[in-house]
Motif scaffolding. Structure first.
Motif, mmCIF file in Angstrom:
data_model
loop_
_atom_site.group_PDB
_atom_site.id
_atom_site.type_symbol
_atom_site.label_atom_id
_atom_site.label_comp_id
_atom_site.label_asym_id
_atom_site.label_seq_id
_atom_site.Cartn_x
_atom_site.Cartn_y
_atom_site.Cartn_z
ATOM 1 N N ASN A 137 0.486 -28.736 -22.440
ATOM 2 C CA ASN A 137 1.773 -28.902 -22.288
ATOM 3 C C ASN A 137 2.081 -27.468 -21.956
ATOM 4 O O ASN A 137 1.774 -25.980 -22.382
ATOM 5 C CB ASN A 137 2.472 -29.811 -23.155
ATOM 6 N N SER A 139 6.420 -27.300 -23.460
ATOM 7 C CA SER A 139 7.262 -26.988 -24.310
ATOM 8 C C SER A 139 6.946 -28.610 -25.020
ATOM 9 O O SER A 139 6.622 -28.944 -25.207
ATOM 10 C CB SER A 139 8.583 -27.517 -23.685
ATOM 11 N N TYR A 140 7.671 -28.493 -25.969
ATOM 12 C CA TYR A 140 8.184 -28.786 -27.218
ATOM 13 C C TYR A 140 9.853 -28.874 -27.481
ATOM 14 O O TYR A 140 10.330 -28.287 -27.281
ATOM 15 C CB TYR A 140 7.612 -28.461 -28.431
ATOM 16 N N ARG A 141 9.707 -30.295 -28.300
ATOM 17 C CA ARG A 141 11.363 -30.638 -28.656
ATOM 18 C C ARG A 141 11.022 -31.144 -30.533
ATOM 19 O O ARG A 141 10.006 -31.680 -30.475
ATOM 20 C CB ARG A 141 11.752 -32.235 -27.853
ATOM 21 N N GLU A 162 5.622 -32.315 -22.450
ATOM 22 C CA GLU A 162 6.060 -31.527 -23.831
ATOM 23 C C GLU A 162 5.556 -32.923 -24.586
ATOM 24 O O GLU A 162 5.727 -33.687 -24.704
ATOM 25 C CB GLU A 162 7.741 -32.310 -23.513
#
Length: 244
Positions: A137, A139-141, A162
């Motif tokens: 991945n 990104s992370y949220r 993500e």
């Protein structure tokens, strides 16, 4: 000189993750108003006559409402030299820190923020779970899961590069998983329940979204016992499996 109140991050739970600056402020404190998730071992750094006030808020059990906490900070600052608001994690991540700053400023006092180690990053890392790994991945949220309607208004679609990191979501995990599947999150997407990360009582449970979706109410009641916990959703969980 305007008196200063300190908002101090206590980190995710492990005592060694308390910052040096936090320790220095705690050592000077005359009064500490602390959260439910703060590791009480931090009080070994306090002066003997330091007044320690538990103002913790947990789901369904609030010792003090936020407005009461704001008032207490101001009242103690009128009678004590060094007042510390000790908060789990770091003050401005899901901690209502800004509400407290606003109340303090309106009362005519100054504020200093002492950042802590956030559970949103340190808890996954404590399980050797990378938030970003170039194989899986980009990104992370990070999002709260206590209000499913707000969650739905923010998370609108799936992206395979993500990760989702959900705090305060264990009590809503059934609704969260049902919703994610309805917006085409893959059935085989892994979800980890990371409980009490960084502490000696830490544990993890790993499922797929489909496995969680097929469970009965007894399963969800057992998961609630794992709080505080973070939900981690994403293929980066495969990276954790490779190195554990």
């Amino acid at each position: 000189m305007i008196k200063k109140i300190y908002l101090v991050g206590a980190g995710p739970g492990e005592l060694d993750l308390l910052t040096l600056k936090a320790v220095k402020i705690i050592e000077q404190a005359d009064v500490i108003l602390y959260d439910a998730l703060v590791n009480e071992e931090v009080f070994q750094f306090c002066k003997e006559d330091c007044l320690k006030v538990n103002v913790g808020k947990r789901k369904g059990k609030h010792l003090k409402q936020q407005e009461e906490i704001n008032e207490l900070l101001v009242e103690y600052a009128k009678t004590h030299e060094v007042v510390v608001r000790l908060k789990g994690g770091t003050p401005f991540v899901f901690g209502r820190g800004y509400e407290e700053v606003r109340a303090i400023k309106e009362a005519g006092f100054d504020v200093e923020i002492v950042s802590g180690v956030s559970s949103t990053t340190s808890v996954p890392e404590s399980f050797m779970l990378p938030l970003v790994d170039r194989k899986f991945n980009d990104s992370y949220r990070t999002i709260t899961g206590h209000d499913i309607d707000v969650f739905k208004s923010i998370v609108k679609s799936y992206h395979d590069r993500e990760n989702l990191i959900i705090t305060m979501g264990v009590h809503n995990i059934k609704n969260i998983v049902e919703y994610l599947l309805s917006i085409d999150f893959p059935k085989d997407l892994p979800i980890a329940v990371l409980s009490k990360g960084t502490t000696n009582d830490s544990s993890q449970k790993i499922f797929t979204l489909d496995e969680v979706n097929k469970q009965n109410e007894e399963f969800f009641e057992e998961l609630k016992k794992l709080t505080p916990a973070i939900l981690f959703i994403g293929r980066t969980i495969h990276a954790m499996k490779e190195i554990q």
